[in-house]
Design a protein around this motif. Structure first.
Motif, PDB file in Angstrom:
ATOM      1  N   ALA A 133      10.823  95.317  58.592  1.00  0.00           N
ATOM      2  CA  ALA A 133       9.716  96.054  59.207  1.00  0.00           C
ATOM      3  C   ALA A 133      10.082  97.487  59.565  1.00  0.00           C
ATOM      4  O   ALA A 133       9.265  98.405  59.374  1.00  0.00           O
ATOM      5  CB  ALA A 133       9.237  95.316  60.458  1.00  0.00           C
ATOM      6  N   LEU A 134      11.280  97.713  60.112  1.00  0.00           N
ATOM      7  CA  LEU A 134      11.576  99.034  60.661  1.00  0.00           C
ATOM      8  C   LEU A 134      11.672 100.131  59.604  1.00  0.00           C
ATOM      9  O   LEU A 134      11.108 101.218  59.806  1.00  0.00           O
ATOM     10  CB  LEU A 134      12.843  98.975  61.517  1.00  0.00           C
ATOM     11  N   PRO A 135      12.353  99.919  58.470  1.00  0.00           N
ATOM     12  CA  PRO A 135      12.367 100.990  57.467  1.00  0.00           C
ATOM     13  C   PRO A 135      10.978 101.346  56.957  1.00  0.00           C
ATOM     14  O   PRO A 135      10.668 102.526  56.733  1.00  0.00           O
ATOM     15  CB  PRO A 135      13.252 100.415  56.355  1.00  0.00           C
ATOM     16  N   GLU A 136      10.120 100.343  56.757  1.00  0.00           N
ATOM     17  CA  GLU A 136       8.781 100.629  56.265  1.00  0.00           C
ATOM     18  C   GLU A 136       7.961 101.392  57.303  1.00  0.00           C
ATOM     19  O   GLU A 136       7.223 102.330  56.962  1.00  0.00           O
ATOM     20  CB  GLU A 136       8.082  99.334  55.859  1.00  0.00           C
ATOM     21  N   ALA A 137       8.066 101.001  58.576  1.00  0.00           N
ATOM     22  CA  ALA A 137       7.361 101.727  59.624  1.00  0.00           C
ATOM     23  C   ALA A 137       7.887 103.160  59.737  1.00  0.00           C
ATOM     24  O   ALA A 137       7.114 104.106  59.937  1.00  0.00           O
ATOM     25  CB  ALA A 137       7.520 100.998  60.958  1.00  0.00           C
ATOM     26  N   TYR A 138       9.193 103.312  59.613  1.00  0.00           N
ATOM     27  CA  TYR A 138       9.806 104.647  59.670  1.00  0.00           C
ATOM     28  C   TYR A 138       9.304 105.509  58.520  1.00  0.00           C
ATOM     29  O   TYR A 138       8.969 106.698  58.713  1.00  0.00           O
ATOM     30  CB  TYR A 138      11.312 104.492  59.633  1.00  0.00           C
ATOM     31  N   LEU A 139       9.239 104.935  57.315  1.00  0.00           N
ATOM     32  CA  LEU A 139       8.738 105.684  56.162  1.00  0.00           C
ATOM     33  C   LEU A 139       7.296 106.127  56.372  1.00  0.00           C
ATOM     34  O   LEU A 139       6.924 107.265  56.042  1.00  0.00           O
ATOM     35  CB  LEU A 139       8.856 104.833  54.902  1.00  0.00           C
ATOM     36  N   ARG A 140       6.471 105.258  56.921  1.00  0.00           N
ATOM     37  CA  ARG A 140       5.085 105.651  57.203  1.00  0.00           C
ATOM     38  C   ARG A 140       5.041 106.801  58.202  1.00  0.00           C
ATOM     39  O   ARG A 140       4.226 107.722  58.076  1.00  0.00           O
ATOM     40  CB  ARG A 140       4.294 104.454  57.723  1.00  0.00           C
ATOM     41  N   GLY A 141       5.932 106.743  59.192  1.00  0.00           N
ATOM     42  CA  GLY A 141       5.995 107.847  60.142  1.00  0.00           C
ATOM     43  C   GLY A 141       6.461 109.139  59.499  1.00  0.00           C
ATOM     44  O   GLY A 141       5.918 110.217  59.788  1.00  0.00           O
ATOM     45  N   LEU A 142       7.457 109.060  58.631  1.00  0.00           N
ATOM     46  CA  LEU A 142       7.908 110.254  57.921  1.00  0.00           C
ATOM     47  C   LEU A 142       6.767 110.889  57.137  1.00  0.00           C
ATOM     48  O   LEU A 142       6.574 112.112  57.156  1.00  0.00           O
ATOM     49  CB  LEU A 142       9.051 109.905  56.967  1.00  0.00           C
ATOM     50  N   ARG A 143       6.009 110.044  56.423  1.00  0.00           N
ATOM     51  CA  ARG A 143       4.883 110.562  55.638  1.00  0.00           C
ATOM     52  C   ARG A 143       3.849 111.218  56.554  1.00  0.00           C
ATOM     53  O   ARG A 143       3.324 112.290  56.248  1.00  0.00           O
ATOM     54  CB  ARG A 143       4.226 109.432  54.844  1.00  0.00           C
ATOM     55  N   ALA A 144       3.574 110.566  57.687  1.00  0.00           N
ATOM     56  CA  ALA A 144       2.607 111.131  58.629  1.00  0.00           C
ATOM     57  C   ALA A 144       3.086 112.477  59.167  1.00  0.00           C
ATOM     58  O   ALA A 144       2.280 113.343  59.500  1.00  0.00           O
ATOM     59  CB  ALA A 144       2.360 110.159  59.779  1.00  0.00           C
ATOM     60  N   GLY A 145       4.406 112.641  59.248  1.00  0.00           N
ATOM     61  CA  GLY A 145       4.975 113.890  59.740  1.00  0.00           C
ATOM     62  C   GLY A 145       5.133 114.954  58.681  1.00  0.00           C
ATOM     63  O   GLY A 145       5.636 116.045  58.973  1.00  0.00           O
ATOM     64  N   GLY A 146       4.735 114.640  57.441  1.00  0.00           N
ATOM     65  CA  GLY A 146       4.779 115.636  56.377  1.00  0.00           C
ATOM     66  C   GLY A 146       5.993 115.595  55.486  1.00  0.00           C
ATOM     67  O   GLY A 146       6.151 116.456  54.614  1.00  0.00           O
ATOM     68  N   TRP A 147       6.840 114.594  55.664  1.00  0.00           N
ATOM     69  CA  TRP A 147       8.047 114.519  54.832  1.00  0.00           C
ATOM     70  C   TRP A 147       7.674 114.107  53.416  1.00  0.00           C
ATOM     71  O   TRP A 147       6.864 113.196  53.213  1.00  0.00           O
ATOM     72  CB  TRP A 147       9.024 113.515  55.441  1.00  0.00           C
ATOM     73  N   GLN A 148       8.271 114.769  52.399  1.00  0.00           N
ATOM     74  CA  GLN A 148       7.882 114.549  51.018  1.00  0.00           C
ATOM     75  C   GLN A 148       9.023 114.023  50.148  1.00  0.00           C
ATOM     76  O   GLN A 148       8.901 113.995  48.921  1.00  0.00           O
ATOM     77  CB  GLN A 148       7.327 115.850  50.414  1.00  0.00           C
ATOM     78  N   GLY A 149      10.099 113.584  50.751  1.00  0.00           N
ATOM     79  CA  GLY A 149      11.201 113.017  49.976  1.00  0.00           C
ATOM     80  C   GLY A 149      10.864 111.634  49.458  1.00  0.00           C
ATOM     81  O   GLY A 149       9.789 111.077  49.729  1.00  0.00           O
ATOM     82  N   SER A 150      11.800 111.044  48.732  1.00  0.00           N
ATOM     83  CA  SER A 150      11.552 109.742  48.108  1.00  0.00           C
ATOM     84  C   SER A 150      11.842 108.590  49.068  1.00  0.00           C
ATOM     85  O   SER A 150      12.711 108.694  49.938  1.00  0.00           O
ATOM     86  CB  SER A 150      12.409 109.578  46.851  1.00  0.00           C
ATOM     87  N   ASP A 151      11.117 107.494  48.876  1.00  0.00           N
ATOM     88  CA  ASP A 151      11.392 106.280  49.646  1.00  0.00           C
ATOM     89  C   ASP A 151      12.809 105.798  49.394  1.00  0.00           C
ATOM     90  O   ASP A 151      13.507 105.345  50.310  1.00  0.00           O
ATOM     91  CB  ASP A 151      10.410 105.177  49.272  1.00  0.00           C
ATOM     92  N   ALA A 152      13.241 105.881  48.136  1.00  0.00           N
ATOM     93  CA  ALA A 152      14.569 105.388  47.773  1.00  0.00           C
ATOM     94  C   ALA A 152      15.661 106.148  48.514  1.00  0.00           C
ATOM     95  O   ALA A 152      16.675 105.558  48.921  1.00  0.00           O
ATOM     96  CB  ALA A 152      14.780 105.503  46.261  1.00  0.00           C
ATOM     97  N   ALA A 153      15.477 107.457  48.713  1.00  0.00           N
ATOM     98  CA  ALA A 153      16.478 108.245  49.437  1.00  0.00           C
ATOM     99  C   ALA A 153      16.598 107.783  50.882  1.00  0.00           C
ATOM    100  O   ALA A 153      17.704 107.742  51.444  1.00  0.00           O
ATOM    101  CB  ALA A 153      16.121 109.729  49.384  1.00  0.00           C
TER     102      ALA A 153
END
Length: 374
Positions: free
Chosen positions: A271-291
């Motif tokens: 759960a935590l990595p996926e929630a973190y990724l959603r937060g990154l996207r909401a904050g404007g981060w454009q890097g890859s999920d894999a990174a």
């Protein structure tokens, strides 16, 4: 001896009398001379004493160098400059209020902090942790785009921590100890031994990952949920780190010391990595999920590369010397099976080795058939 509090604190806790209740903390760290809850007739505050030369172990020595991983004044600076209260504030993450600070005769500092009322991290659900991960992702996306620049923020914290803190022990760990054989499979023991022998490649992956402003001590004991914010305690390590580094620490330390049920680990790790990724996207981060997944894996595996050998060395030691989880070392070996399998899988995923122990929850690691496993 009558307990004295400064006027700014007395305005919060009342005119006295006062009682002091010691709070559990890492007594190995020479930067901390003590943490107490000071109770008065009208309320309470937390007293934390910082020192350049406390009574902890040599491995947790402090430094006057403001970039040092264990700079003893960093937490004071994080609070007194307003940094801790504001750097993640747009995502609803804050810090306790600094009520007062006193210079001590021994050259140390006494911080008088807000005793935050709320629900402490060990009482959180997986959903609560996921909400924190989302908020942190949003905040750290902003910090990655515009890195905060303070002369006292730590740099390359993970590398310097690993060079200082893990105890190499006077003897090599006994990977064939009957308790270890009973608790851990032979392939898992082999992976953990290889990881402990050389975390350097994982550090290289972590340091090549996108960087952001990290808390660097994110675990349930440093979390309090209030009605209007989430408070992060203990900003003594904060500095530059890999994106996702705080998440890997939170995943492991949620269960490592028995704070949350270890059966929750697969759910937490998913759960935590996926929630973190959603937060990154909401904050404007454009890097890859894999990174992000790779950075979480590399930092988590490197940070806890010393854990299995330390557990083996404790098998014949007195468990009561430990501050948090006081279960027997043999029971701890069994309870941490899933955790150590996850750490080993993180190492394989970050380095691209084939195979896994069934705990990795990110995307499949790239297969490099024909390359020797670590």
């Amino acid at each position: 001896m009558t307990l004295r509090v400064p006027p700014a604190v007395a305005a919060v806790v009342g005119p006295g009398p006062y009682t002091a209740v010691p709070l559990t903390h890492n007594q190995n760290n020479r930067a901390t001379a003590g943490i107490d809850r000071i109770q008065g007739p009208d309320g309470s505050a937390v007293r934390k004493r910082l020192t350049p030369s406390g009574s902890g172990t040599a491995r947790w020595s402090t430094s006057d160098d403001p970039r040092h991983w264990n700079h003893w004044r960093r937490e004071y600076l994080a609070y007194s400059t307003g940094f801790a209260a504001t750097v993640y504030a747009d995502a609803g993450l804050g810090a306790p209020t600094l009520l007062d600070v006193e210079e001590d005769p021994d050259g140390g500092l006494t911080l008088w902090l807000e005793d935050v009322a709320g629900r402490p991290g060990p009482q959180w659900s997986v959903a609560d942790l996921g909400d924190l991960a989302h908020r942190l992702g949003t905040a750290q996306a902003a910090c990655a785009a515009h890195p905060p620049d303070r002369p006292w923020l730590s740099h390359r914290w993970l590398r310097h921590y690993l060079a200082a803190v893990p105890d190499p022990g006077s003897t090599a760990p006994d990977w064939s100890h009957p308790e270890a054989v009973a608790a851990w499979s032979e392939p898992l023991r082999a992976d953990l031994a290889a990881l402990a022998a050389d975390p350097g490649p994982l550090l290289a992956v972590a340091e090549s990952a996108p960087q952001t402003l990290c808390h660097l001590d994110l675990w349930p004991m440093n979390l309090i949920a209030t009605d209007d914010r989430t408070v992060l305690l203990d900003w003594s390590f904060t500095g530059t780190g890999a994106i996702g580094e705080d998440i890997s620490n939170l995943i492991v330390d949620s269960v490592a010391d028995g704070l949350l049920d270890p059966s929750l680990l697969p759910e937490i790790a998913a759960a935590l990595p996926e929630a973190y990724l959603r937060g990154l996207r909401a904050g404007g981060w454009q890097g890859s999920d894999a990174a992000v997944h790779r950075a979480i894996a590399a930092t988590g595996a490197a940070k806890y590369s010393w854990l299995a050998p330390a557990m083996l060395r404790r098998l014949d030691q007195d468990v009561t010397t430990r501050a948090y989880d006081r279960r027997s070392p043999a029971e701890t070996l069994r309870r941490r099976l899933g955790l150590l399998a996850l750490v080993a899988d993180w190492a394989r995923a970050a380095l691209g080795w084939p195979g896994r122990h069934g705990q990795w929850t990110g995307p499949p690691p790239p297969s490099q058939q024909g390359t020797p496993a670590p």
